[in-house]
Motif scaffolding. Structure first.
Motif: not given
Length: 217
Positions: A113-134
């Motif tokens: 897995i590479h290049d997991v990135v989330v817009l700073p204003s929306l970080q720590r809201q579960g988006i990154g983990s949702m991407i990795v799990k998908r």
């Protein structure tokens, strides 16, 4: 209150311009050892190389969110069209790219897995983990269970929260670091060469060729 999101695994939904803008907004670089300017900004990725990387990725996951409402337009001035657009579900067409991740695989045994990135204003809201799990779910659905993540020390806790841990076999990731200054200059024929920096690369510039009169170069 949950943020309305749209998650896509369709490669055609990845807009290269929007993706590079997301990387810049998060001060994220795809390069393992990026150049960093005096302001702390990492170098931008080459769009052509990024396109090649995307084309050769096995899984692409993009997350979209509707742009924030304009504070300049009061509720009393909003038109029926504004209300209709707000009621529409989020799609890649009406949403803004706020998260991304990809996986590279041999499509048979292993993947990373590479290049997991989330817009700073929306970080720590579960988006990154949702991407990795998908990504992991899609790989497992293809029968690929050997999934790794190349991450920094700062990213380690994030991937641990997503279910990653130390390899039970005790293996580790090693990065090829032998550059021109180490390999090429060790050769006899290159002892007089000059190594010059070119961005993140080292280029070996050979010495000028001296042509003796009467000899062909």
């Amino acid at each position: 209150m949950a943020i309305p999101l749209f998650t896509s695994t369709n490669p055609s939904h990845v807009n290269l311009l929007h993706l590079t803008h997301l990387f810049r907004s998060a001060n994220f670089s795809c390069h393992r050892f990026p150049n960093i300017n005096t302001h702390g900004d990492v170098e931008a990725v080459d769009p052509h190389k990024l396109r090649v990387a995307l084309d050769h990725s096995s899984v692409l996951v993009s997350v979209f969110c509707k742009p924030p409402k304009s504070s300049e337009r009061s509720a009393s001035l909003r038109t029926l069209g504004d209300l209709f657009r707000e009621a529409l579900p989020v799609t890649q067409s009406n949403g803004r790219l706020v998260g991304f991740g990809r996986a590279v695989s041999d499509n048979g045994l292993t993947a990373s897995i590479h290049d997991v990135v989330v817009l700073p204003s929306l970080q720590r809201q579960g988006i990154g983990s949702m991407i990795v799990k998908r990504i992991v779910r899609m790989l497992i659905g293809r029968g690929i269970y050997d999934v790794s993540a190349l991450c920094s020390c700062e990213e380690r806790l994030f991937f641990e929260a997503c279910g990653f841990g130390n390899d039970m076999l005790g293996s580790t990731t090693m990065i090829y670091t032998r550059g021109a200054s180490q390999s090429n200059l060790s050769d006899k024929g290159n002892q007089n060469g000059v190594v010059k920096g070119a961005g993140r690369m080292l280029l070996l510039v050979p010495p000028p060729v001296v042509v003796v009169e009467g000899e062909r170069p």
